[in-house]
Enzyme design. Sequence first.
Site, PDB file in Angstrom:
ATOM      1  N   GLY A 156      57.570  35.538  47.953  1.00 29.33           N
ATOM      2  CA  GLY A 156      58.015  36.730  47.223  1.00 29.33           C
ATOM      3  C   GLY A 156      57.071  37.113  46.103  1.00 29.33           C
ATOM      4  CB  CYS A 157      55.542  35.137  43.393  1.00 29.01           C
ATOM      5  SG  CYS A 157      57.105  34.599  42.643  1.00 29.01           S
ATOM      6  CB  THR A 158      52.212  36.002  47.615  1.00 28.31           C
ATOM      7  OG1 THR A 158      52.021  34.662  47.135  1.00 28.31           O
ATOM      8  CG2 THR A 158      50.925  36.509  48.243  1.00 28.31           C
TER       9      THR A 158
END
Length: 156
Positions: free
Chosen positions: A44-46
Amino acid sequence: MTLSPGDPAPEFSLPDGEGNSVSLSDFRGKRVVLYFYPRDNTPGCTKEACAFRDAYPDYQSNDVVVLGISTDDAKAHTKFTTKYNLPFPLLSDASGQVATTYDSYGLKKFMGKEYMGISRNTFIIGPDGKIEKIYRKVKPEAHAAEILADLANVSG
């Protein structure tokens, strides 16, 4: 104390991936997108970081600064920034103190386990240093485009 639009954005100074100190006050007079995210190199952060990367020219053309904050250390930020060619600073809030000030750090649950961590929240800070908009528990993929659309409505 919960932050709301119209409140002064809490000041901070944090190290970036190169160890340089970055302060919110460095950007007074510009609009700042301050996004909190849980961890470098997670799916998700990527997606969220790459969406900001892909939209970055549009942020720049609107004179908007993008800053990402997580509890990862500078080494992790440098690897993440290099791997995905991120053109904006990622700041290290190792203690979670700044995230706490921004109501973005606390008890989380994942697969039945509880732990302390960063919530995926974003703050739009106006040129005057006041919070213009708060996004809570954002969806990583579409978030960068959502902010750009909202900024077009604010400044246009």
